[in-house]
Design an enzyme around this catalytic site. Structure first.
Site, PDB file in Angstrom:
ATOM      1  N   HIS A  84      49.135  60.138  40.267  1.00  0.00           N
ATOM      2  CA  HIS A  84      48.697  59.701  38.932  1.00  0.00           C
ATOM      3  C   HIS A  84      47.549  60.583  38.455  1.00  0.00           C
ATOM      4  O   HIS A  84      47.523  61.042  37.316  1.00  0.00           O
ATOM      5  CB  HIS A  84      48.156  58.262  38.980  1.00  0.00           C
ATOM      6  CG  HIS A  84      49.152  57.185  39.267  1.00  0.00           C
ATOM      7  ND1 HIS A  84      48.960  56.258  40.262  1.00  0.00           N
ATOM      8  CD2 HIS A  84      50.330  56.873  38.678  1.00  0.00           C
ATOM      9  CE1 HIS A  84      49.980  55.401  40.264  1.00  0.00           C
ATOM     10  NE2 HIS A  84      50.832  55.764  39.324  1.00  0.00           N
ATOM     11  N   LYS A 100      55.179  40.097  38.710  1.00  0.00           N
ATOM     12  CA  LYS A 100      54.970  40.869  39.940  1.00  0.00           C
ATOM     13  C   LYS A 100      53.773  40.325  40.688  1.00  0.00           C
ATOM     14  O   LYS A 100      52.806  39.875  40.073  1.00  0.00           O
ATOM     15  CB  LYS A 100      54.678  42.339  39.575  1.00  0.00           C
ATOM     16  CG  LYS A 100      55.905  43.203  39.490  1.00  0.00           C
ATOM     17  CD  LYS A 100      55.471  44.663  39.462  1.00  0.00           C
ATOM     18  CE  LYS A 100      56.616  45.620  39.263  1.00  0.00           C
ATOM     19  NZ  LYS A 100      56.138  47.004  39.081  1.00  0.00           N
ATOM     20  N   ARG A 104      58.830  63.348  39.154  1.00  0.00           N
ATOM     21  CA  ARG A 104      58.758  63.900  40.513  1.00  0.00           C
ATOM     22  C   ARG A 104      60.116  64.377  40.985  1.00  0.00           C
ATOM     23  O   ARG A 104      60.215  65.173  41.904  1.00  0.00           O
ATOM     24  CB  ARG A 104      58.271  62.808  41.490  1.00  0.00           C
ATOM     25  CG  ARG A 104      56.832  62.399  41.316  1.00  0.00           C
ATOM     26  CD  ARG A 104      56.548  61.121  42.068  1.00  0.00           C
ATOM     27  NE  ARG A 104      57.341  60.035  41.531  1.00  0.00           N
ATOM     28  CZ  ARG A 104      57.149  58.752  41.787  1.00  0.00           C
ATOM     29  NH1 ARG A 104      56.186  58.392  42.610  1.00  0.00           N
ATOM     30  NH2 ARG A 104      57.910  57.830  41.249  1.00  0.00           N
ATOM     31  N   SER A 127      52.953  54.544  44.541  1.00  0.00           N
ATOM     32  CA  SER A 127      52.118  53.377  44.879  1.00  0.00           C
ATOM     33  C   SER A 127      52.789  52.546  45.962  1.00  0.00           C
ATOM     34  O   SER A 127      52.112  52.010  46.847  1.00  0.00           O
ATOM     35  CB  SER A 127      51.886  52.510  43.635  1.00  0.00           C
ATOM     36  OG  SER A 127      51.130  53.210  42.687  1.00  0.00           O
TER      37      SER A 127
END
Ligand code: PNS
Length: 167
Positions: free
Chosen positions: A19, A43, A92, A130
């Site tokens: 990030h 979540k 990515r 993460s």
């Protein structure tokens, strides 16, 4: 000329060096960046919203062009509130593109003048996510080098508080 504002949104649970790499690259392309921490009631995050805000503010305390805020609801509405001309996203891999493309096109459908700017991360952080950081933390591994120091400290403190269970 009006200032160019980018929004970089995410859960940031927690912020990692991937990030950070994107945020710093993005700052080279805009005047100001708003980091939007998504508040998602569905979540169960490792870090509460307040703690995530604190970490982000600590990491970017020396960067006056970065503002940290929470948001819920649609990203395009948040971007409009922030006066942003673009949303920043990282790619990515091809898997990221498969996830990002429909979202970006839908965002464009809802907000035609809001651009999505995709940036590629530095190769030395392209493996980071993460969820992997959290898994390593939960299993007692070292996340040194994968997260900024304020995040590493909090992960370590959390691990000690949990008595090494990482839960
Ligand atoms: O941490 P992530 O998974 O990279 O963040 C994804 C995020 C926050 C960018 C995405 O879930 C999002 O935009 N959420 C806000 C809700 C929204 O606008 N949904 C419609 C997308 S087309």
């Amino acid at each position: 000329m009006s200032e160019r504002v980018f929004v970089f949104a995410g859960s940031f649970d927690p912020l990692h060096r991937g990030h950070d790499d994107l945020i710093r690259r993005g700052l080279g392309l805009c005047d100001r960046m708003v980091l939007g921490v998504l508040v998602n009631e569905n979540k169960k995050p490792l870090f509460g919203v307040e703690e995530r805000l604190e970490m982000l503010r600590e990491v970017y305390s020396d960067e006056s062009r970065v503002e940290v805020r929470t948001f819920s609801g649609l990203l395009v509405d948040f971007a409009r509130e922030c006066g942003a001309s673009a949303v920043l996203r990282g790619l990515r891999s091809g898997t990221d593109l498969d996830y990002e493309l429909p979202m970006s096109l839908m965002n464009r459908r809802m907000s035609p003048r809001l651009e999505t700017v995709f940036l590629l991360p530095s190769p030395d952080v392209v493996d980071l996510s993460s969820s992997l950081v959290k898994e390593i933390y939960r299993l007692g591994g070292s996340v040194d080098g994968a997260v900024p120091e304020p995040v590493r400290r909090r992960l370590q403190a959390r691990f000690q508080d949990d008595g090494g269970t990482g839960s």
